[in-house]
Design an enzyme around this catalytic site. Structure first.
Site, short mmCIF file in Angstrom:
data_model
loop_
_atom_site.label_atom_id
_atom_site.label_comp_id
_atom_site.label_asym_id
_atom_site.label_seq_id
_atom_site.Cartn_x
_atom_site.Cartn_y
_atom_site.Cartn_z
N THR A 150 0.81 -1.22 0.00
CA THR A 150 0.00 0.00 0.00
C THR A 150 0.84 1.27 0.00
O THR A 150 0.49 2.26 -0.64
CB THR A 150 -0.93 0.00 1.23
OG1 THR A 150 -1.76 -1.16 1.19
CG2 THR A 150 -1.82 1.24 1.26
N SER B 285 0.57 -10.60 -0.10
CA SER B 285 -0.07 -11.92 0.00
C SER B 285 0.61 -12.93 -0.93
O SER B 285 0.48 -14.14 -0.73
CB SER B 285 -1.56 -11.83 -0.37
OG SER B 285 -2.24 -10.98 0.52
N CYS C 77 -1.13 -18.02 22.09
CA CYS C 77 -1.31 -16.73 22.76
C CYS C 77 -0.42 -15.67 22.12
O CYS C 77 0.66 -15.97 21.61
CB CYS C 77 -0.95 -16.84 24.25
SG CYS C 77 -1.96 -18.03 25.15
#
Length: 343
Positions: A15, A61, A280
């Protein structure tokens, strides 16, 4: 000849390097050779900036080990001529790429700073300018002719992190990344606050060694309540599979049902390396703390300690390409190579 430090800006895609086409409103790649014209503030930095752009900028990606090798090659080819490197990259896989490059660039003594943005560089409310300007400024910092930051880092939203300690935590906020198990190396406010005691030691006497081959026959398996035997068995039986990152609960816990443990034992006996990391966002694996992880510890599963999943999978890809004897692999993985885990 100028005595200013030279920084190479490497644009891979993402971006940050996009701008809106006023006709269609679609985002398209920005010409980085005209960077100084678009961001005149860069002229105030005490460094020279040169740019290198991938011929075909990629969405992060689509990032993969071949593209990591290309980034590493650009750094290798220009290493002697530049004091630091800033890699512009899409945020979605930035933590994977920063982790991978940290392992691929052995004996690094110069900064390699990954950055990007949530909004395009031409957007009115963009975070791209601050991220880019400060990343370049940090990459150019020197003390007594040596780089202040001698490692692969990630800079985003006023914080500089060790790259292989980061995870993307938000798709919409400007604060997109976190480093739950290691403090920020620097913070940008009114002043730039550097924490030099947190940096890796500089490898001044060693020559940069670049590793470009990574093993791709690996997989991440996230344990969840209800995971079934035939699914796990199918994954662990994939032909030529070399390594598994197993995301477990809490401090490294997983089901202690007989079928589950048997499948893991059989896989390890076939030569598969299994690394235990926690699901976690913060904390560490401590196998044996609870009964549900004692059996896994006993069968030789590798402890990922407080490593991130991104660093665990890229470290596994790296070590599997190094022809390490099977008897030494567990010890080598559980050792911190680039500051990616707390020993």
């Amino acid at each position: 000849m100028s005595s200013k430090n030279k920084i190479l800006l490497i644009y891979t895609g993402g971006t940050i390097g996009m701008k809106k086409d006023f006709g269609s409103g679609a985002l398209k790649a920005f010409n980085f050779s005209k960077l100084l014209q678009k961001i005149p503030e860069l002229k105030q930095l005490d460094c020279e900036i040169e740019t290198f752009s991938f011929d075909n900028p990629i969405d992060s990606s689509n990032m993969n080990p071949e593209k990591w090798a290309r980034i590493a090659s650009v750094i290798e080819d220009n290493y002697a001529d530049f004091g630091g490197f800033v890699v512009l990259h899409g945020s979605d896989t930035m933590s994977y790429s920063a982790s991978a490059l940290s392992f691929m660039l052995e004996n690094l003594s110069k900064p390699v700073i990954f950055t990007g943005s949530q909004l395009p560089i031409g957007d009115l409310r963009t975070d791209a300018k601050e991220n880019l300007i400060t990343a370049i400024q940090i990459a150019s910092l020197q003390e007594n002719g040596k780089a202040v930051v001698p490692e692969v880092c990630l800079y985003f939203e006023y914080k500089l992190y060790r790259g292989n300690r980061t995870t993307k935590i938000n798709a919409e906020n400007f604060k997109a990344f976190a480093s739950s198990n290691y403090p920020a190396l620097a913070e940008s406010g009114v002043y730039l606050k550097i924490n030099p005691e947190l940096f890796l030691p500089i490898s001044n006497n060693e020559t940069l060694k670049v590793h470009k081959d990574l093993e791709r026959q690996v997989v991440i398996i996230k344990i969840f309540p209800g995971i079934c035997q035939n699914v796990l068995s199918a994954i662990l039986s994939i032909p030529n599979l070399k390594g598994v990152v197993l995301e477990t609960y809490g401090s490294g816990n997983a089901p202690d049902e007989e079928w589950f443990l048997t499948l893991l034992k059989e896989a390890i006996s076939r030569g598969l390396y299994v690394v235990n990391v926690t699901q976690c966002s913060g904390g560490s694996v401590n196998m044996g703390q609870y009964e549900t992880s004692t059996a896994m510890k006993g069968m030789g599963i590798i402890s990922g300690k407080d490593i991130t999943t991104e660093a665990a999978i890229t470290k596994l890809m790296f070590l599997l390409s190094q022809n390490i004897p099977a008897k030494d692999f567990k010890t080598m993985f559980e050792k911190s190579l680039r500051g990616e885990m707390t020993e």
